[in-house]
Design an enzyme around this catalytic site. Sequence first.
Site, mmCIF file in Angstrom:
data_model
loop_
_atom_site.group_PDB
_atom_site.id
_atom_site.type_symbol
_atom_site.label_atom_id
_atom_site.label_comp_id
_atom_site.label_asym_id
_atom_site.label_seq_id
_atom_site.Cartn_x
_atom_site.Cartn_y
_atom_site.Cartn_z
ATOM 1 C CB CYS A 66 86.069 -128.363 37.667
ATOM 2 S SG CYS A 66 87.410 -127.677 38.574
HETATM 3 N N1 SAJ Z 1 80.592 -122.039 30.399
HETATM 4 C C1 SAJ Z 1 79.610 -121.907 29.426
HETATM 5 N N2 SAJ Z 1 78.419 -121.348 29.780
HETATM 6 C C2 SAJ Z 1 78.174 -120.930 31.061
HETATM 7 C C3 SAJ Z 1 79.189 -121.074 32.034
HETATM 8 C C4 SAJ Z 1 80.386 -121.634 31.682
HETATM 9 O O1 SAJ Z 1 79.800 -122.269 28.264
HETATM 10 O O2 SAJ Z 1 77.073 -120.414 31.313
HETATM 11 C C5 SAJ Z 1 81.843 -122.678 30.025
HETATM 12 C C6 SAJ Z 1 83.059 -121.820 30.270
HETATM 13 O O3 SAJ Z 1 83.346 -121.022 29.150
HETATM 14 C C7 SAJ Z 1 84.147 -122.869 30.502
HETATM 15 C C8 SAJ Z 1 83.400 -124.014 31.157
HETATM 16 O O4 SAJ Z 1 82.014 -123.816 30.859
HETATM 17 O O5 SAJ Z 1 84.698 -123.295 29.277
HETATM 18 C C9 SAJ Z 1 83.574 -124.064 32.668
HETATM 19 O O6 SAJ Z 1 83.308 -122.774 33.120
HETATM 20 P P1 SAJ Z 1 83.030 -122.446 34.692
HETATM 21 O O7 SAJ Z 1 82.496 -121.060 34.773
HETATM 22 O O8 SAJ Z 1 82.245 -123.528 35.298
HETATM 23 O O9 SAJ Z 1 84.491 -122.337 35.278
HETATM 24 P P2 SAJ Z 1 85.382 -123.407 35.992
HETATM 25 O O10 SAJ Z 1 85.650 -124.604 35.179
HETATM 26 O O11 SAJ Z 1 86.545 -122.636 36.479
HETATM 27 O O12 SAJ Z 1 84.460 -123.880 37.187
HETATM 28 C C10 SAJ Z 1 84.778 -123.522 38.480
HETATM 29 C C11 SAJ Z 1 84.137 -124.556 39.327
HETATM 30 N N3 SAJ Z 1 84.667 -124.467 40.641
HETATM 31 C C12 SAJ Z 1 85.034 -125.632 41.250
HETATM 32 O O13 SAJ Z 1 84.898 -126.725 40.729
HETATM 33 C C13 SAJ Z 1 85.588 -125.515 42.594
HETATM 34 C C14 SAJ Z 1 82.646 -124.376 39.358
HETATM 35 O O14 SAJ Z 1 82.072 -125.215 40.370
HETATM 36 C C15 SAJ Z 1 82.270 -122.960 39.664
HETATM 37 O O15 SAJ Z 1 80.857 -122.843 39.669
HETATM 38 C C16 SAJ Z 1 82.852 -122.089 38.580
HETATM 39 O O16 SAJ Z 1 84.280 -122.211 38.705
HETATM 40 C C17 SAJ Z 1 82.438 -120.634 38.758
HETATM 41 O O17 SAJ Z 1 81.294 -120.423 39.203
HETATM 42 O O18 SAJ Z 1 83.225 -119.784 38.379
#
Ligand code: SAJ
Length: 438
Positions: free
Chosen positions: A275
């Site tokens: 995403c």
């Molecule tokens: N990440 C960082 N630093 C952060 C947060 C995340 O490096 O502070 C990295 C993670 O390690 C990962 C990537 O970013 O590699 C994405 O992480 P994510 O926490 O955004 O997880 P996702 O990709 O599963 O995002 C989903 C998304 N949900 C949908 O699109 C419906 C996102 O909108 C949500 O906010 C997120 O989950 C969530 O909050 O868990």
Amino acid sequence: MDNAKELITKLQKKEAHVAVLGLGYVGLPLAVVFAESGFKVTGIDPIQEKVDAINQGKSYVLDISDAQVKKLVDSGSLSATTDFSALKEIDAVSICVPTPLRKTGDPDLSYILSVADSLQQYLHPGMVIVLESTTYPGTTRELILAKLCEKSGLEVGKDFFLAFSPERVDPGRTDWTTINTPKVIGGITPACLEVAKTWYQQSLQRVVPVSSAEVAEMAKLLENTFRMINIGMVNEMAIMCDRLGVDIWEVIEAAATKPFGFMKFMPGPGLGGHCIPIDPLYLSWKLKTLNYSARFIELASEINTAMPRFTVSKIQDALNKHKKPLNGASVLVLGAAYKADIDDLRESPSLDIIHLLGEKGAEVSYHDPFIPSLNHEEVRMESVKDLDAAVRTADCVVIVTNHSSYNYPKILKEAKLIVDTRNALGTHGQTIEKVVRL
Ligand code: SAJ
């Protein structure tokens, strides 16, 4: 009675027959929620294994149990098929197909176009269609509507109804799930919104109507672009703190004590998932066609994409301090999944880091409790079996994905040298000779 009123009555009485196209981590939970709320649901997916699993009462998705599927299949509320002609009997369709990027970085709308072609064959008066797949503003109107009107002679908002409602599924999350996460929905016409909103209100706890499909498409992109850019910003902060010799993790913890006007994001080894790294590029691509350059998105994407290489430079520097060249060094990568406590490899920075380490001559091994083997482009490896021995013997242990099952105090005690890209050891603010943080 006109089509809208007739369909709304059918939806309110749960007499409408629902279909979900695409039974992945979004489509299957949505199909289950519709079925559990009383609709008869037909899941349609081209992958026979998925269809068979569902019809045998089995789930292949993290958030849905076998028992949930079995109960619905046994009661006749849920069934699955690969045959799109089932759409002939369908009144309400949710489209939950992938919207990846091509190798060129452009949007790959082939899945959406393929289901639109199938839908076109079976479109009939009194049908409502909702696109859930994340895509650029205008897709619902410019692609789906155009396809559906092409040969059917049917009029949107009168004969059939079309809307967009972005999926907000976060696999593995249990506090916010398909049924209780607020659901934005926007129609091609006011009648489209009325019908689509009524449908979703029968099954979901909170439906948030907006004035158009474009607003709904753009809301989703704002959500995920917000996240991608903030992660890019904090990653650049990490690079700047590295130059300044300041501990970024301690800086963030201190800044996060501000009770207002600040939101904590953490630096990392790169940006993974299907995403966050991808959705914003749908937006920047669309704006390029309008001769506008979405500079924040481009810059954040550039910084996030550079983080695996920055991580490898930190590993090289750490080994160098111990008079050990990276070339020939044994490096153990902990964690292959793109984020903690899941088994998803898509766009995982671990894959880039493993590839780069190999290119520089390191003897790379990996461990991931959720991913027993890697078979990705040039990377083919098995997760090490004896983790304790691997931690003790490696010249450098790199924590790339901070799975909660790791015994971090033990790793801190037994590893010779650790590069911690997630502050998983929680040693921020401390100077420990053998620990290097991003
Ligand atoms: N990440 C960082 N630093 C952060 C947060 C995340 O490096 O502070 C990295 C993670 O390690 C990962 C990537 O970013 O590699 C994405 O992480 P994510 O926490 O955004 O997880 P996702 O990709 O599963 O995002 C989903 C998304 N949900 C949908 O699109 C419906 C996102 O909108 C949500 O906010 C997120 O989950 C969530 O909050 O868990």
